[in-house]
Design a protein around this motif. Structure first.
Motif, PDB file in Angstrom:
ATOM      1  N   ASP A  48      -7.377 -97.156  -1.371  1.00 48.76           N
ATOM      2  CA  ASP A  48      -7.168 -96.011  -0.491  1.00 48.76           C
ATOM      3  C   ASP A  48      -7.236 -94.740  -1.328  1.00 48.76           C
ATOM      4  O   ASP A  48      -6.829 -94.729  -2.504  1.00 48.76           O
ATOM      5  N   LEU A  49      -7.718 -93.658  -0.728  1.00 50.60           N
ATOM      6  CA  LEU A  49      -7.761 -92.352  -1.395  1.00 50.60           C
ATOM      7  C   LEU A  49      -6.795 -91.398  -0.716  1.00 50.60           C
ATOM      8  O   LEU A  49      -6.775 -91.286   0.511  1.00 50.60           O
ATOM      9  N   GLU A  50      -5.976 -90.708  -1.513  1.00 48.35           N
ATOM     10  CA  GLU A  50      -5.031 -89.735  -0.982  1.00 48.35           C
ATOM     11  C   GLU A  50      -5.110 -88.455  -1.822  1.00 48.35           C
ATOM     12  O   GLU A  50      -5.259 -88.513  -3.049  1.00 48.35           O
ATOM     13  N   PRO A  51      -4.984 -87.281  -1.172  1.00 43.01           N
ATOM     14  CA  PRO A  51      -4.973 -86.033  -1.936  1.00 43.01           C
ATOM     15  C   PRO A  51      -3.627 -85.831  -2.625  1.00 43.01           C
ATOM     16  O   PRO A  51      -2.587 -86.290  -2.135  1.00 43.01           O
ATOM     17  N   HIS A  52      -3.659 -85.172  -3.761  1.00 44.47           N
ATOM     18  CA  HIS A  52      -2.417 -84.851  -4.481  1.00 44.47           C
ATOM     19  C   HIS A  52      -2.653 -83.577  -5.271  1.00 44.47           C
ATOM     20  O   HIS A  52      -3.698 -83.410  -5.906  1.00 44.47           O
ATOM     21  N   TYR A  53      -1.695 -82.659  -5.205  1.00 41.42           N
ATOM     22  CA  TYR A  53      -1.821 -81.454  -6.033  1.00 41.42           C
ATOM     23  C   TYR A  53      -1.912 -81.882  -7.490  1.00 41.42           C
ATOM     24  O   TYR A  53      -1.168 -82.753  -7.946  1.00 41.42           O
ATOM     25  N   SER A  54      -2.838 -81.251  -8.235  1.00 41.93           N
ATOM     26  CA  SER A  54      -3.096 -81.684  -9.606  1.00 41.93           C
ATOM     27  C   SER A  54      -3.341 -80.487 -10.505  1.00 41.93           C
ATOM     28  O   SER A  54      -3.474 -79.341 -10.037  1.00 41.93           O
ATOM     29  N   SER A  55      -3.413 -80.768 -11.789  1.00 42.59           N
ATOM     30  CA  SER A  55      -3.790 -79.731 -12.745  1.00 42.59           C
ATOM     31  C   SER A  55      -5.268 -79.391 -12.551  1.00 42.59           C
ATOM     32  O   SER A  55      -6.027 -80.144 -11.925  1.00 42.59           O
ATOM     33  N   LYS A  56      -5.655 -78.258 -13.086  1.00 40.56           N
ATOM     34  CA  LYS A  56      -7.004 -77.733 -12.850  1.00 40.56           C
ATOM     35  C   LYS A  56      -8.084 -78.715 -13.283  1.00 40.56           C
ATOM     36  O   LYS A  56      -9.122 -78.855 -12.618  1.00 40.56           O
ATOM     37  N   GLN A  57      -7.844 -79.454 -14.365  1.00 39.32           N
ATOM     38  CA  GLN A  57      -8.869 -80.356 -14.904  1.00 39.32           C
ATOM     39  C   GLN A  57      -9.168 -81.534 -13.982  1.00 39.32           C
ATOM     40  O   GLN A  57     -10.221 -82.162 -14.091  1.00 39.32           O
ATOM     41  N   TYR A  58      -8.238 -81.838 -13.071  1.00 35.66           N
ATOM     42  CA  TYR A  58      -8.432 -82.997 -12.196  1.00 35.66           C
ATOM     43  C   TYR A  58      -8.761 -82.623 -10.753  1.00 35.66           C
ATOM     44  O   TYR A  58      -8.894 -83.521  -9.907  1.00 35.66           O
ATOM     45  N   VAL A  59      -8.873 -81.354 -10.424  1.00 34.47           N
ATOM     46  CA  VAL A  59      -9.186 -80.971  -9.050  1.00 34.47           C
ATOM     47  C   VAL A  59     -10.547 -81.551  -8.665  1.00 34.47           C
ATOM     48  O   VAL A  59     -11.549 -81.363  -9.367  1.00 34.47           O
ATOM     49  N   VAL A  73      -4.579-100.663  -3.835  1.00 34.24           N
ATOM     50  CA  VAL A  73      -4.387 -99.622  -4.854  1.00 34.24           C
ATOM     51  C   VAL A  73      -4.639 -98.265  -4.194  1.00 34.24           C
ATOM     52  O   VAL A  73      -5.617 -98.098  -3.467  1.00 34.24           O
ATOM     53  N   THR A  74      -3.753 -97.321  -4.434  1.00 33.07           N
ATOM     54  CA  THR A  74      -3.946 -95.958  -3.939  1.00 33.07           C
ATOM     55  C   THR A  74      -4.411 -95.086  -5.089  1.00 33.07           C
ATOM     56  O   THR A  74      -3.756 -95.032  -6.141  1.00 33.07           O
ATOM     57  N   LEU A  75      -5.545 -94.436  -4.898  1.00 38.99           N
ATOM     58  CA  LEU A  75      -6.045 -93.474  -5.879  1.00 38.99           C
ATOM     59  C   LEU A  75      -5.782 -92.064  -5.357  1.00 38.99           C
ATOM     60  O   LEU A  75      -6.053 -91.768  -4.188  1.00 38.99           O
ATOM     61  N   TYR A  76      -5.236 -91.216  -6.219  1.00 37.90           N
ATOM     62  CA  TYR A  76      -4.992 -89.823  -5.853  1.00 37.90           C
ATOM     63  C   TYR A  76      -6.096 -88.946  -6.438  1.00 37.90           C
ATOM     64  O   TYR A  76      -6.452 -89.078  -7.613  1.00 37.90           O
ATOM     65  N   TYR A  77      -6.637 -88.075  -5.596  1.00 33.23           N
ATOM     66  CA  TYR A  77      -7.618 -87.120  -6.099  1.00 33.23           C
ATOM     67  C   TYR A  77      -7.016 -85.720  -6.065  1.00 33.23           C
ATOM     68  O   TYR A  77      -6.245 -85.373  -5.162  1.00 33.23           O
ATOM     69  N   GLY A  78      -7.334 -84.934  -7.065  1.00 33.32           N
ATOM     70  CA  GLY A  78      -6.697 -83.646  -7.252  1.00 33.32           C
ATOM     71  C   GLY A  78      -7.133 -82.586  -6.260  1.00 33.32           C
ATOM     72  O   GLY A  78      -8.316 -82.469  -5.932  1.00 33.32           O
ATOM     73  N   VAL A  79      -6.156 -81.791  -5.790  1.00 40.95           N
ATOM     74  CA  VAL A  79      -6.428 -80.649  -4.919  1.00 40.95           C
ATOM     75  C   VAL A  79      -5.624 -79.459  -5.423  1.00 40.95           C
ATOM     76  O   VAL A  79      -4.668 -79.608  -6.192  1.00 40.95           O
TER      77      VAL A  79
END
Length: 586
Positions: A261-272, A292-298
């Protein structure tokens, strides 16, 4: 010359008398005696020669030099010139014993800093992870005991932060950190963790740790100890999935049999826009077919999508808590129980599923669901959470108008209590029928069998609450990457003295998401009466007709600086370490 025997006249210089042969002795010329002086003439006495003036001068100079040398030595020893001596542990231990009357086994860093300040030196405490108890003095950073330094010098005092993981551990070969961790006096476990690209994360290097690099080991985990994840080949969620393209990461895990699954997560600039984390965490080896849940940076540009919804023709605040969950720590961590906070999901006042999820700070127990962290004040319907004007609600009357979420600066508030007062430990006034607050005690009306309600005892002539209060509760400002911090600072949101202090400190690293938590200890008043229902809660943002549609929110303390904010920890070492295979590290 006359012969003394025959009295014959002899020539001057004869040695014998020519007449009788008697030896002749020359008669010395008489020495005239002193001539008597008249009574009125002074006697002249010949003066004796005095001491040599040069010798006297040199002797005096030598005495002066000796006195000066003794004086210089004494004043040097007294540190009146020539700098200050860094005190030894023995000296400080004696000082502490003399002051407290008790001997000390280990000198504390605070005692050293106090001794340095008395000497006129500046002291800066530097936490260092070690096997010594927290607070123990470990030494001077770059200097040595007994060394002389100039007055006013800043001396760095190394203070034990207890066992933990130094910041520079990640990336080193595991064999190079063995000695460092051997001195921590806690168990140390070396475990294999999978990596995808050994060229970026070489096999045998430290890829992940628990606690995270730069953090101390919590006291409650000392028996379990420190875990070092060593990069190795193998299946699982690779440590270097962080920063990977989303599609590539999904394909990689699905090829191993995982459901992703993919979920958004606030992240540091390098991972946005890239993978910024996972659950289970990077380095884990879940069983095949596990989810497995993968978080992608926003960043802040996703606020509208994540924090608002549209329904019934209006847009209103409705939080998805997933993007904020995780651990947040100060830039310098010595004790995670004090220097870190963790945001966890929890049920709010309306348990309607994922559309309305709330947060709370781990360890802060909720006495009521109303005290969960949310975006809005209490409202019977979405009108109290509207973020855009509607036909019946002009912009200046929007209940959310004074919330940061509507400022378009990127940051937003999360707070407990929903702007409701307390009656004792109970949240009061949430619209429940039959609520009473009498002298700070909460009562419910008594329900009769026919559904009618009778007032509780002692409520005769009840005209409204007495003893109800607004309390200062958990309140934080969340700053995603891209937030306009300067706009908030210029708006008057912060206490002026707090802002001036923050400006003198190191600036915030705005390339990372961070939290600013209100510090209740900095306020003189943390509760006010709520008995007058026309008085809004001053501890949360409001906008009502009772206060003339203006903000009565108290000024925020502290103001943001590198020393006051909590940064998101994107790789916190939250793995199932016991399930990982051991790494052979010597």
């Amino acid at each position: 010359m006359i012969c003394p025997n025959c009295h014959a006249q002899m020539p001057q210089g004869c040695r014998f008398c020519t007449e009788c042969g008697t030896p002749l002795t020359p008669i010395p010329n008489p020495v005239p005696g002193p001539v008597p002086l008249p009574d009125n003439t002074a006697t002249v006495v010949q003066a004796k020669p005095g001491p040599n003036k040069l010798i006297v001068a040199l002797s005096a100079l030598l005495v002066v030099l000796i006195v000066a040398a003794v004086s210089l030595f004494a004043t040097y020893r007294l540190e009146m010139w020539g700098g200050k001596t860094l005190p030894s542990t023995e000296t400080i231990a004696k000082q502490v014993a003399a002051r407290t009357g008790t001997s000390v086994a280990k000198v504390q860093a605070k005692d050293v800093t106090e001794a340095l300040k008395i000497k006129g030196l500046n002291a800066e405490t530097v936490p260092v992870f070690s096997g010594e108890e927290r607070g123990t003095f470990l030494g001077y950073d770059g200097m040595s005991q007994g060394q002389r330094v100039e007055a006013g010098t800043t001396v760095k005092v190394q203070e034990s932060a207890g066992p933990g993981v130094p910041k520079d551990t990640i990336g080193k070969q595991a064999t190079d950190v063995v000695n460092t961790f051997a001195g921590m006096n806690v168990p140390v476990h070396y475990k294999k963790v999978p990596v995808k690209d050994p060229s970026k994360t070489p096999e045998g290097s430290v890829a992940v740790t628990y606690p995270a690099a730069g953090q101390g080991l919590p006291d409650e985990n000392k028996d379990d100890g420190i875990y070092i994840g060593v990069a190795s080949k193998g299946d699982g969620i690779p440590v270097d999935i962080m920063g990977m393209n989303r599609n590539e990461a999904v394909d990689l895990l699905e090829s191993q049999g995982y459901t992703v699954d993919l979920e958004p997560h606030y992240s540091s600039k390098q991972y946005v826009g890239k993978i910024s984390g996972s659950y289970p965490g990077p380095g884990s080896t879940p069983d095949k077919d596990d989810a497995v849940t993968l978080y992608y940076g926003v960043d802040q540009s996703s606020n509208e999508t994540l924090l608002t919804k549209t329904g019934g023709g209006v847009r209103y605040a409705s939080m998805d808590s997933v993007p904020m969950i995780g651990m947040y720590c100060k830039s310098t961590v010595t004790d995670t129980s004090k220097d870190c906070i963790t945001l966890e999901q929890t049920s709010g006042p309306w348990d309607t599923g994922s559309d309305n999820t709330f947060l709370h700070i781990k360890g802060h127990d909720l006495s009521t669901p109303m005290d969960a962290l949310g975006l809005t004040n209490f409202s019977q319907d979405v009108s109290g959470a509207m973020v855009e004007p509607a036909d019946n609600v002009p912009e200046n009357e929007l209940p959310m108008r004074n919330h940061l979420l509507l400022k378009d600066w990127g940051m937003f508030e999360l707070y407990s209590g929903m702007g409701l007062p307390n009656c004792g430990d109970e949240v009061f006034g949430a619209g429940s029928v039959g609520e009473y607050c009498i002298d700070g005690k909460y009562y419910n009306a008594i329900e009769n069998g026919d559904g009618s309600l009778d007032p509780p005892g002692g409520s005769d002539n009840y005209k409204g609450p007495t003893g109800s209060v607004y309390r200062m509760k958990d309140f934080l400002v969340y700053f995603p990457v891209g937030s306009d911090l300067s706009a908030l600072e210029d708006s008057g949101y912060f206490d002026a003295d707090s802002l001036a202090k923050a400006k003198k400190q190191k600036a915030v690293d705005t390339s990372r998401p961070f939290i600013l938590l209100r510090d209740t200890s900095q306020y003189d008043k943390t509760e006010v009466s709520a008995d007058d229902y026309t008085t809004p809660d001053p501890f949360v943002p409001t906008n009502t007709r009772w206060n003339g549609y203006k903000s009565d929110l108290i000024k925020m303390k502290p103001a943001p600086s590198d020393a006051t904010v909590y940064y998101l920890v994107e790789q916190d070492g939250d793995l199932d370490w016991s399930s990982l295979p051991d790494a052979d590290v010597k």
